[in-house]
Design an enzyme around this catalytic site. Sequence first.
Site, mmCIF file in Angstrom:
data_model
loop_
_atom_site.group_PDB
_atom_site.id
_atom_site.type_symbol
_atom_site.label_atom_id
_atom_site.label_comp_id
_atom_site.label_asym_id
_atom_site.label_seq_id
_atom_site.Cartn_x
_atom_site.Cartn_y
_atom_site.Cartn_z
ATOM 1 N N LYS A 59 0.837 -1.203 0.000
ATOM 2 C CA LYS A 59 0.000 0.000 0.000
ATOM 3 C C LYS A 59 0.875 1.257 0.000
ATOM 4 O O LYS A 59 1.918 1.288 0.660
ATOM 5 C CB LYS A 59 -0.891 -0.017 1.251
ATOM 6 C CG LYS A 59 -1.723 1.228 1.493
ATOM 7 C CD LYS A 59 -2.895 1.373 0.559
ATOM 8 C CE LYS A 59 -3.661 2.687 0.798
ATOM 9 N NZ LYS A 59 -4.643 2.975 -0.257
ATOM 10 N N CYS A 142 -1.919 10.313 -6.188
ATOM 11 C CA CYS A 142 -3.079 10.041 -5.327
ATOM 12 C C CYS A 142 -4.073 11.192 -5.464
ATOM 13 O O CYS A 142 -3.733 12.337 -5.202
ATOM 14 C CB CYS A 142 -2.664 9.881 -3.863
ATOM 15 S SG CYS A 142 -4.127 9.630 -2.820
ATOM 16 N N GLY A 233 -11.425 0.363 -12.800
ATOM 17 C CA GLY A 233 -12.123 -0.739 -13.466
ATOM 18 C C GLY A 233 -12.327 -0.508 -14.953
ATOM 19 O O GLY A 233 -11.623 0.290 -15.583
ATOM 20 N N THR A 284 -8.977 -3.540 -8.930
ATOM 21 C CA THR A 284 -10.414 -3.734 -8.648
ATOM 22 C C THR A 284 -10.803 -5.208 -8.695
ATOM 23 O O THR A 284 -11.552 -5.694 -7.832
ATOM 24 C CB THR A 284 -11.266 -2.928 -9.650
ATOM 25 O OG1 THR A 284 -10.943 -1.540 -9.494
ATOM 26 C CG2 THR A 284 -12.746 -3.102 -9.397
HETATM 27 C C1 DHB Z 1 -5.283 6.269 -2.496
HETATM 28 C C2 DHB Z 1 -5.813 6.318 -3.755
HETATM 29 C C3 DHB Z 1 -4.981 6.274 -4.853
HETATM 30 O O1 DHB Z 1 -5.449 6.294 -6.119
HETATM 31 C C4 DHB Z 1 -3.626 6.169 -4.650
HETATM 32 O O2 DHB Z 1 -2.809 6.133 -5.683
HETATM 33 C C5 DHB Z 1 -3.105 6.094 -3.400
HETATM 34 C C6 DHB Z 1 -3.947 6.144 -2.310
HETATM 35 C C7 DHB Z 1 -6.179 6.343 -1.336
HETATM 36 O O3 DHB Z 1 -7.165 7.089 -1.372
HETATM 37 O O4 DHB Z 1 -5.863 5.702 -0.328
#
Ligand code: DHB
Length: 323
Positions: A59, A142, A233, A284
Amino acid sequence: MRINKNYLSCIMKLLNSYKTKIAGVELDSYICNASGPLDSTLKELENIAKSTSSAIIMKSCTIEPKEGNQEPIYTRLPLGSIQSMGLPNLGYQEYVKFAARLKKYNKPIIASVAGLSVEDYQQMVEAFQNSDVDLIEVNLSCPNLERKPQVAYDFKQTEKVLCKISNLGKKPIGLKLPPYYDLIHHKQMAKLIEKYNIRFITCINSVGNALIIDSKTETPVIKPKRGFGGLCGDYIKPIALANVRAFYELLKNKISIFGVGGIKSGADTFEFLLAGADAVQVATTFEKEGSNCFKRINRELKEILRKKGYNSIEEAMGKLKYL
Ligand code: DHB
């Protein structure tokens, strides 16, 4: 018993034909998880390690642990999902420790870092350069943080980050990019990628700031940012393919490309292979189907390659034919 050399080399070729490489790091198959769903805790990462995902991608992390946004933050949709998780993660130091624990699975481990400032990126990349990970994916895209624009839509800000992170160690660095919609932006980003010796890119992150409205409740389906979130998706596959292709044409043989966006079958995967992706990540579909999806998609891809008469991943890579 004497083993014929030709026979041995044929077997070796066959065994290696479904392998691939990202920035020189070998992956046992073309398919792995994406940074995002079900990869925040050690238990989740071990689940990925034990699956046939060809890498363990963690993550996106921040300096401090983060709880994430207020629920509801994720909604499955008929053709994908919308999310605004808000980077819930345990803080980078935990992921440095997790990498050490995951090493025994003998699978490439990929860190994903999402700084809230240039200095954050520097601190986290430096830490992962001195860890057990094999690759470092720097998330510049993000879309779900209030008052924090996506870094990769600002080329000056991107250069500031690249300047600080590109000389911190030997492990290859890659960028997770947002979708671009004009070829001039692919060109500008490609220039920065070459200038700072970026070794791989991941195209694309979710399509940011989409809005899904539930007409029954007359509300958005997620809460954060007044319902604006990252679309994932099937909806985004054509945009992902175009981004992979655009960067492949600009940078082929210079960097590796992870394709991501709407991959749920071998047929989707084959399209990314033709576009020029060196490997693909599944987000997804992994969230919806669980870790069996990696094996299924891989089997479907092999079947397509076999039927089409391709003997390896490499033979089809980038071989999109023009009309
Ligand atoms: C999150 C969403 C994303 O698209 C990403 O690249 C990293 C984190 C999120 O909201 O946690």
